[in-house]
Design a protein around this motif. Structure first.
Motif, PDB file in Angstrom:
ATOM      1  N   VAL A   1       0.832  -1.198   0.000  1.00 39.12           N
ATOM      2  CA  VAL A   1       0.000   0.000   0.000  1.00 39.12           C
ATOM      3  C   VAL A   1       0.871   1.253   0.000  1.00 39.12           C
ATOM      4  O   VAL A   1       0.640   2.184  -0.776  1.00 39.12           O
ATOM      5  N   LEU A   2       1.891   1.279   0.849  1.00 38.72           N
ATOM      6  CA  LEU A   2       2.773   2.434   0.913  1.00 38.72           C
ATOM      7  C   LEU A   2       3.415   2.715  -0.443  1.00 38.72           C
ATOM      8  O   LEU A   2       3.389   3.846  -0.934  1.00 38.72           O
ATOM      9  N   PHE A   3       3.948   1.692  -1.066  1.00 40.58           N
ATOM     10  CA  PHE A   3       4.621   1.885  -2.346  1.00 40.58           C
ATOM     11  C   PHE A   3       3.632   2.264  -3.447  1.00 40.58           C
ATOM     12  O   PHE A   3       3.954   3.050  -4.328  1.00 40.58           O
ATOM     13  N   GLN A   4       2.411   1.733  -3.392  1.00 40.31           N
ATOM     14  CA  GLN A   4       1.402   2.109  -4.391  1.00 40.31           C
ATOM     15  C   GLN A   4       0.974   3.557  -4.204  1.00 40.31           C
ATOM     16  O   GLN A   4       0.864   4.313  -5.166  1.00 40.31           O
ATOM     17  N   VAL A   5       0.743   3.972  -2.961  1.00 36.03           N
ATOM     18  CA  VAL A   5       0.324   5.346  -2.683  1.00 36.03           C
ATOM     19  C   VAL A   5       1.398   6.339  -3.124  1.00 36.03           C
ATOM     20  O   VAL A   5       1.091   7.398  -3.661  1.00 36.03           O
ATOM     21  N   LEU A   6       2.652   5.974  -2.914  1.00 38.97           N
ATOM     22  CA  LEU A   6       3.751   6.871  -3.266  1.00 38.97           C
ATOM     23  C   LEU A   6       4.114   6.794  -4.748  1.00 38.97           C
ATOM     24  O   LEU A   6       5.006   7.494  -5.204  1.00 38.97           O
ATOM     25  N   GLY A   7       3.423   5.943  -5.481  1.00 41.21           N
ATOM     26  CA  GLY A   7       3.651   5.844  -6.917  1.00 41.21           C
ATOM     27  C   GLY A   7       4.960   5.188  -7.299  1.00 41.21           C
ATOM     28  O   GLY A   7       5.501   5.440  -8.381  1.00 41.21           O
ATOM     29  N   CYS A   8       5.478   4.352  -6.428  1.00 43.06           N
ATOM     30  CA  CYS A   8       6.747   3.679  -6.744  1.00 43.06           C
ATOM     31  C   CYS A   8       6.626   2.174  -6.476  1.00 43.06           C
ATOM     32  O   CYS A   8       7.541   1.563  -5.944  1.00 43.06           O
ATOM     33  N   ASN A   9       5.483   1.606  -6.873  1.00 37.82           N
ATOM     34  CA  ASN A   9       5.238   0.189  -6.578  1.00 37.82           C
ATOM     35  C   ASN A   9       6.222  -0.737  -7.275  1.00 37.82           C
ATOM     36  O   ASN A   9       6.383  -1.882  -6.872  1.00 37.82           O
ATOM     37  N   LYS A  10       6.930  -0.255  -8.295  1.00 36.83           N
ATOM     38  CA  LYS A  10       7.928  -1.111  -8.944  1.00 36.83           C
ATOM     39  C   LYS A  10       9.235  -1.169  -8.152  1.00 36.83           C
ATOM     40  O   LYS A  10      10.167  -1.841  -8.541  1.00 36.83           O
ATOM     41  N   SER A  11       9.274  -0.448  -7.038  1.00 38.82           N
ATOM     42  CA  SER A  11      10.444  -0.494  -6.167  1.00 38.82           C
ATOM     43  C   SER A  11      10.269  -1.493  -5.030  1.00 38.82           C
ATOM     44  O   SER A  11      11.111  -1.588  -4.156  1.00 38.82           O
ATOM     45  N   TYR A  12       9.162  -2.200  -5.035  1.00 41.84           N
ATOM     46  CA  TYR A  12       8.899  -3.234  -4.024  1.00 41.84           C
ATOM     47  C   TYR A  12       8.659  -4.552  -4.753  1.00 41.84           C
ATOM     48  O   TYR A  12       7.790  -4.648  -5.613  1.00 41.84           O
ATOM     49  N   LEU A  13       9.448  -5.532  -4.412  1.00 47.44           N
ATOM     50  CA  LEU A  13       9.320  -6.847  -5.033  1.00 47.44           C
ATOM     51  C   LEU A  13       9.347  -7.911  -3.948  1.00 47.44           C
ATOM     52  O   LEU A  13      10.323  -8.038  -3.208  1.00 47.44           O
ATOM     53  N   ARG A  14       8.269  -8.639  -3.840  1.00 49.32           N
ATOM     54  CA  ARG A  14       8.173  -9.761  -2.901  1.00 49.32           C
ATOM     55  C   ARG A  14       8.115 -11.031  -3.717  1.00 49.32           C
ATOM     56  O   ARG A  14       7.243 -11.191  -4.581  1.00 49.32           O
ATOM     57  N   ILE A  15       9.048 -11.918  -3.461  1.00 46.20           N
ATOM     58  CA  ILE A  15       9.061 -13.216  -4.142  1.00 46.20           C
ATOM     59  C   ILE A  15       8.881 -14.287  -3.080  1.00 46.20           C
ATOM     60  O   ILE A  15       9.695 -14.409  -2.163  1.00 46.20           O
ATOM     61  N   GLN A  16       7.799 -15.018  -3.201  1.00 46.33           N
ATOM     62  CA  GLN A  16       7.459 -16.033  -2.206  1.00 46.33           C
ATOM     63  C   GLN A  16       6.695 -17.149  -2.904  1.00 46.33           C
ATOM     64  O   GLN A  16       5.787 -16.888  -3.682  1.00 46.33           O
ATOM     65  N   HIS A  17       7.066 -18.357  -2.635  1.00 44.27           N
ATOM     66  CA  HIS A  17       6.334 -19.510  -3.151  1.00 44.27           C
ATOM     67  C   HIS A  17       5.409 -19.971  -2.035  1.00 44.27           C
ATOM     68  O   HIS A  17       5.857 -20.374  -0.968  1.00 44.27           O
ATOM     69  N   ASP A  18       4.105 -19.892  -2.264  1.00 43.24           N
ATOM     70  CA  ASP A  18       3.172 -20.228  -1.193  1.00 43.24           C
ATOM     71  C   ASP A  18       2.374 -21.487  -1.497  1.00 43.24           C
ATOM     72  O   ASP A  18       1.259 -21.644  -1.027  1.00 43.24           O
ATOM     73  N   GLU A  19       2.981 -22.378  -2.263  1.00 46.00           N
ATOM     74  CA  GLU A  19       2.281 -23.615  -2.606  1.00 46.00           C
ATOM     75  C   GLU A  19       3.137 -24.854  -2.338  1.00 46.00           C
ATOM     76  O   GLU A  19       3.002 -25.864  -3.010  1.00 46.00           O
ATOM     77  N   LEU A  20       4.043 -24.752  -1.368  1.00 48.04           N
ATOM     78  CA  LEU A  20       4.868 -25.911  -1.038  1.00 48.04           C
ATOM     79  C   LEU A  20       4.005 -26.979  -0.378  1.00 48.04           C
ATOM     80  O   LEU A  20       3.077 -26.669   0.356  1.00 48.04           O
ATOM     81  N   THR A  21       4.339 -28.226  -0.645  1.00 53.08           N
ATOM     82  CA  THR A  21       3.590 -29.332  -0.056  1.00 53.08           C
ATOM     83  C   THR A  21       4.546 -30.353   0.541  1.00 53.08           C
ATOM     84  O   THR A  21       5.734 -30.387   0.202  1.00 53.08           O
ATOM     85  N   GLY A  22       4.026 -31.175   1.406  1.00 54.89           N
ATOM     86  CA  GLY A  22       4.783 -32.284   1.971  1.00 54.89           C
ATOM     87  C   GLY A  22       6.067 -31.857   2.648  1.00 54.89           C
ATOM     88  O   GLY A  22       6.126 -30.854   3.334  1.00 54.89           O
ATOM     89  N   GLU A  23       7.133 -32.622   2.414  1.00 56.20           N
ATOM     90  CA  GLU A  23       8.415 -32.359   3.063  1.00 56.20           C
ATOM     91  C   GLU A  23       9.020 -31.030   2.626  1.00 56.20           C
ATOM     92  O   GLU A  23       9.771 -30.413   3.374  1.00 56.20           O
TER      93      GLU A  23
END
Length: 182
Positions: free
Chosen positions: A89-111
């Motif tokens: 939200v902060l980065f979108q409001v400030l108009g610099c949302n391309k300066s925030y990058l979150r990389i997360q895999h949220d579909e891991l299974t099992g071990e």
């Protein structure tokens, strides 16, 4: 993920105090913040329980239910989600949302979703997940739902990491030049 907010607070404080080492040279405004947040992966998002069922649990049900730890999982995921939403939200409001990058895999299974299985098979599986994650479309959090969705204004995680590397390199060169002149 709390480290993201701590870093933003620390840098903001240093800027407010006029610490020259923290002032941007190449990028202006809040574009000076570049956040690359790399997650370690989470278990597949599943709606395992519903409100009616949870309402009947006692203390032990919240601590352990069907192989899960609902109360701990809830606090952990809520903390991560809140930081991601706040930063987005902060980065979108400030108009610099391309300066925030979150990389997360949220579909891991099992071990692969376990933090303490370090077999060769599991580690090689995680390497494969990481390589595939690079090829995925960048995601951003939908501030209404809290869920990650593809960000159609950006490329793949790999392309965005390359763009971040270029921006960091440019900033470093600009700082080196500026400090030569001082």
């Amino acid at each position: 993920h709390a480290q993201t907010l701590l870093a933003m607070t620390h840098v903001s404080k240093q800027i407010l105090m006029g610490n020259q080492d923290f002032l941007p040279i190449k990028h202006a405004g809040y574009g000076k913040f570049m956040i690359l947040s790399l997650g370690t992966g989470t278990a597949k998002i599943e709606e395992k329980f519903d409100a009616a069922e949870c309402g009947k649990w006692g203390l032990l049900g919240w601590l352990y239910k069907r192989g899960a730890t609902p109360i701990i999982d809830s606090f952990s995921e809520a903390s991560t989600d809140l930081v991601d939403i706040q930063a987005s939200v902060l980065f979108q409001v400030l108009g610099c949302n391309k300066s925030y990058l979150r990389i997360q895999h949220d579909e891991l299974t099992g071990e692969m979703a376990s933090v303490d299985v370090s077999t060769s098979k599991n580690l090689n599986g995680l390497i494969s997940v990481g390589k595939a994650l690079l090829k995925r479309q960048v995601c951003k959090v939908n501030v209404e739902t809290g869920k990650n969705e593809p960000d159609l204004e950006r490329g793949t995680n790999e392309q965005e990491l390359a763009r971040f590397a270029r921006m960091l390199s440019e900033e470093r060169k600009a700082r080196k030049e500026a400090y030569k002149l001082v």
